[in-house]
Design a protein around this motif. Structure first.
Motif, PDB file in Angstrom:
ATOM      1  N   MET A 276      11.290  74.196  24.326  1.00  0.00           N
ATOM      2  CA  MET A 276      10.476  73.473  25.292  1.00  0.00           C
ATOM      3  C   MET A 276      11.347  72.495  26.076  1.00  0.00           C
ATOM      4  N   VAL A 277      11.073  72.392  27.370  1.00  0.00           N
ATOM      5  CA  VAL A 277      11.831  71.512  28.262  1.00  0.00           C
ATOM      6  C   VAL A 277      11.095  70.185  28.381  1.00  0.00           C
ATOM      7  N   GLY A 278      11.829  69.086  28.275  1.00  0.00           N
ATOM      8  CA  GLY A 278      11.221  67.768  28.297  1.00  0.00           C
ATOM      9  C   GLY A 278      11.002  67.224  29.686  1.00  0.00           C
ATOM     10  N   LEU A 279      10.582  65.971  29.752  1.00  0.00           N
ATOM     11  CA  LEU A 279      10.328  65.305  31.026  1.00  0.00           C
ATOM     12  C   LEU A 279      11.606  64.818  31.685  1.00  0.00           C
ATOM     13  N   THR A 280      12.701  64.778  30.931  1.00  0.00           N
ATOM     14  CA  THR A 280      13.984  64.333  31.462  1.00  0.00           C
ATOM     15  C   THR A 280      15.091  65.161  30.827  1.00  0.00           C
ATOM     16  N   SER A 281      16.247  65.185  31.467  1.00  0.00           N
ATOM     17  CA  SER A 281      17.392  65.914  30.916  1.00  0.00           C
ATOM     18  C   SER A 281      18.255  65.020  30.037  1.00  0.00           C
ATOM     19  N   ARG A 282      17.780  63.829  29.712  1.00  0.00           N
ATOM     20  CA  ARG A 282      18.537  62.917  28.847  1.00  0.00           C
ATOM     21  C   ARG A 282      18.246  63.204  27.372  1.00  0.00           C
ATOM     22  N   PRO A 283      19.150  62.799  26.479  1.00  0.00           N
ATOM     23  CA  PRO A 283      19.023  63.186  25.056  1.00  0.00           C
ATOM     24  C   PRO A 283      17.725  62.704  24.415  1.00  0.00           C
ATOM     25  N   ILE A 284      17.192  63.542  23.520  1.00  0.00           N
ATOM     26  CA  ILE A 284      16.085  63.142  22.646  1.00  0.00           C
ATOM     27  C   ILE A 284      16.720  62.519  21.400  1.00  0.00           C
ATOM     28  N   HIS A 285      16.608  61.182  21.259  1.00  0.00           N
ATOM     29  CA  HIS A 285      17.335  60.515  20.170  1.00  0.00           C
ATOM     30  C   HIS A 285      16.489  60.311  18.916  1.00  0.00           C
ATOM     31  N   THR A 286      15.162  60.566  18.977  1.00  0.00           N
ATOM     32  CA  THR A 286      14.312  60.384  17.804  1.00  0.00           C
ATOM     33  C   THR A 286      13.178  61.402  17.827  1.00  0.00           C
ATOM     34  N   ILE A 287      12.832  61.953  16.649  1.00  0.00           N
ATOM     35  CA  ILE A 287      11.699  62.876  16.520  1.00  0.00           C
ATOM     36  C   ILE A 287      10.893  62.486  15.284  1.00  0.00           C
ATOM     37  N   TYR A 288       9.560  62.452  15.439  1.00  0.00           N
ATOM     38  CA  TYR A 288       8.639  62.296  14.312  1.00  0.00           C
ATOM     39  C   TYR A 288       7.573  63.388  14.402  1.00  0.00           C
ATOM     40  N   SER A 289       7.239  63.973  13.278  1.00  0.00           N
ATOM     41  CA  SER A 289       6.134  64.939  13.215  1.00  0.00           C
ATOM     42  C   SER A 289       4.848  64.175  12.934  1.00  0.00           C
ATOM     43  N   LEU A 290       3.855  64.350  13.803  1.00  0.00           N
ATOM     44  CA  LEU A 290       2.597  63.643  13.652  1.00  0.00           C
ATOM     45  C   LEU A 290       1.678  64.386  12.688  1.00  0.00           C
ATOM     46  N   VAL A 291       0.895  63.638  11.961  1.00  0.00           N
ATOM     47  CA  VAL A 291      -0.036  64.223  10.996  1.00  0.00           C
ATOM     48  C   VAL A 291      -1.158  64.911  11.756  1.00  0.00           C
ATOM     49  N   ASN A 292      -1.525  66.114  11.326  1.00  0.00           N
ATOM     50  CA  ASN A 292      -2.555  66.902  12.004  1.00  0.00           C
ATOM     51  C   ASN A 292      -3.910  66.224  11.940  1.00  0.00           C
ATOM     52  N   ASN A 293      -4.614  66.281  13.061  1.00  0.00           N
ATOM     53  CA  ASN A 293      -6.026  65.929  13.080  1.00  0.00           C
ATOM     54  C   ASN A 293      -6.811  67.215  12.904  1.00  0.00           C
ATOM     55  N   PRO A 294      -7.675  67.347  11.895  1.00  0.00           N
ATOM     56  CA  PRO A 294      -8.415  68.601  11.681  1.00  0.00           C
ATOM     57  C   PRO A 294      -9.197  69.070  12.893  1.00  0.00           C
ATOM     58  N   ALA A 295      -9.533  68.159  13.793  1.00  0.00           N
ATOM     59  CA  ALA A 295     -10.297  68.550  14.979  1.00  0.00           C
ATOM     60  C   ALA A 295      -9.507  69.470  15.892  1.00  0.00           C
TER      61      ALA A 295
END
Length: 578
Positions: free
Chosen positions: A373-392
């Protein structure tokens, strides 16, 4: 008396029973047929344009070869019976009976030639072919048919999958509408109850104190069963001297710490250390391949025993704590700056690249990414967190929170066509230097430094060469994730940040205590703790000689461990109720 004509024969109409097939030869005599006056009058109606069309068709037939299914004189399929019955010459070439008879009769008694190979023939040489319909076997055509059949099956499966997704999206829509209705109802009740104190401020943009006191009081009551919220402090438990340390993480379940180092005395070699927290002096060096280069991020698996590594050598790797070996290596199109495990599915892992792309991998498939997936900018992604699923949002929804210089972004990796978006309320805050997220409380804290304007007025994302100081005053902004898809900005405060150093931070959640935000102060080189949601200072821990490079908090079975690291020192703190 019938006459003979030299004009091209009239294209016969295929019968309803005509089927394009090769035939077996019957040894019967050929059948001559004279052209009647009526047929002659019809043939005279053909002009030069018809002749050109026939020649063009014949040329096309010769080029495409039509797999032997059509008469090469009239370009129409031959029939299994009737005037245009499949017939062949002694040379073996097959034509419709009426077409080849007309062709031969044009020669006025002289021997004719086969239209395809120029072999001599006469009317008596023509033989009718009798057979039930069959098809000439062509390996190329058969492969094409199989490929098309496979594609059809794939499209049918894709359509069925899309229909299932549509049904799930409709269910999600219904759930969201119901949830939105409930949220609006509660907000209206809160607004009416606190109208005098808040002076009709817009919902979602209260101060930190007001937002926590009203919006989260029910959350505290439900979690601690009206027990007293206790203040918490941290005391130094261990302090270890390390050389060239850059990053670390803790496997709390197995009491192991994984440390990334760069040893300058060994030609800048990058390596890992595995430290036993029960016996800290028992540690193991883990040599890394030279192709790995510098480690930019490392994360211990939530299940333990594995560590995910993101490196500038365009590698995403998984280290086994048991064998001290890299058990999986993924090749990346660009250097990796960050990585994360999926909090909902232990098989999924993520890599944030230097060019702003986000890649999803499945450990059960060790070759290519599942998604790019391509981001909103071409600058580095320095942090990633996986968000907890909402059952909805269903089981297939996989949301990520990432940070680059433009700020925190939310990604839905379950939908490749959906673009990421900036967290609402965090636009134009400056250059995002750090991001912390707590899955248990859904608190988000983003740290910013001010943008540097170049001489031409453009925004610079790099440190200024003319800056006399390496540090400046930045900001920390607190955002609350609500109901899995809404974000409320609760407040902000100022802090000391670096122009050149990317910092790390974390959020600590301890039972019966307010959440605590921990980060490294760029001026004092100490670990600072701030209580949420008001972002007030709660504790300043023992400073380091050098800037703090990484901060992590790990907990297991009711006990927690807060750690911070600089290039020469590792400190570990344990919580204590005051």
């Amino acid at each position: 008396m019938s006459r003979m004509f030299t004009c091209p024969p009239q294209p016969p109409q295929p019968s309803d029973a005509a089927t394009p097939t090769p035939m077996q030869i019957d040894g019967g005599e050929g059948h001559d047929r004279q052209i009647t006056g009526e047929e002659a009058s019809e043939e005279q109606g053909y002009g030069e344009e018809q002749k050109k069309k026939k020649k063009k068709k014949k040329k096309e037939l010769g080029e495409s070869n039509l797999d032997g299914l059509c008469c090469s004189i009239c370009m129409e399929p031959w029939a299994s019976h009737g005037d245009h019955q499949a017939s062949c010459l002694p040379c073996g070439h097959v034509y419709g009976m009426s077409c080849i008879i007309k062709w031969i009769q044009q020669c006025h008694g002289y021997p004719a030639k086969c239209p395809q190979c120029n072999a001599k023939c006469i009317s008596k040489d023509v033989r009718k072919l009798f057979a039930s319909p069959v098809v000439v076997h062509d390996e190329g055509l058969q492969k094409k048919i199989e490929s098309l059949q496979t594609e059809i099956r794939s499209l049918k499966n894709e359509r069925a999958g899309l229909l299932d997704v549509q049904d799930k999206l409709l269910d999600v829509q219904d759930n969201l509408l119901n949830e939105l209705h409930q949220v609006k109802k509660k907000q209206a009740e809160l607004e009416n109850a606190t109208l005098g104190g808040m002076g009709r401020k817009p919902l979602g943009f209260f101060s930190a104190k007001e937002s926590w006191g009203e919006n989260n009081r029910h959350h505290i009551d439900s979690n601690v069963s009206k027990q007293e919220i206790l203040p918490c402090s941290f005391v130094l438990q261990q302090e270890l001297a390390v050389e060239g340390a850059t990053l670390f993480d803790v496997d709390a379940s197995y009491q192991i710490l994984i440390l990334a180092r760069r040893i300058s005395g060994m030609g800048g070699t990058h390596m890992l250390n595995k430290i036993n927290l029960i016996c800290p002096h028992e540690n193991e060096d883990i040599q890394l391949p030279k192709t790995i280069r510098a480690i930019k991020d490392l994360r211990v698996s939530p299940c333990g025993r594995l560590t995910l590594l993101a490196s500038l050598g365009k590698k995403l790797s998984i280290l086994s704590h048991g064998s001290n070996e890299l058990v999986i290596n993924y090749d990346l199109p660009d250097p990796a700056w960050s990585c994360s495990w999926d909090s909902n599915n232990p098989s999924y892992i993520y890599a944030g690249l230097q060019n702003g792309m986000l890649l999803t991998f499945d450990m059960r498939r060790t070759r290519n990414p599942l998604q790019c997936m391509v981001g909103l900018t071409s600058r580095p992604i320095h942090t990633i967190y996986s968000l907890v699923n909402n059952p909805a949002f269903g089981q297939g929804a996989r949301k990520l929170l990432t940070a680059s210089s433009i700020g925190p972004c939310v990604w839905n990796t379950g939908c490749a066509r959906e673009r990421p978006f900036l967290v609402p309320g965090l636009e134009n805050q400056g250059i995002c230097m750090s991001l912390a997220y707590s899955p248990s409380s859904d608190d988000i804290v983003a740290s910013y430094r001010p943008k540097i304007l170049a001489s031409n007025g453009a925004t610079s994302f790099q440190s200024s060469q003319s800056s006399t100081a390496l540090n400046t005053v930045g900001s920390q902004v607190l955002v609350k994730r609500v109901a899995g898809n809404f974000y409320n900005k609760l407040g902000s405060t100022s802090t000391n940040v670096s122009y050149v150093q990317m910092t790390k931070s974390t959020i600590i959640n301890i039972e019966n205590c307010y959440p605590i935000f921990a980060y490294g102060d760029e001026v004092t080189h100490g670990l600072r703790l701030r209580a949420l949601p008001n972002l007030s200072d709660s504790q300043n821990l023992k400073p380091h000689q050098l800037p703090i490079l990484d901060v992590k908090y790990a907990h297991s079975q009711g006990s927690g461990l807060l750690g911070c690291i600089s290039k020469d020192k590792l400190q570990l703190f344990s919580p204590k109720y005051m």
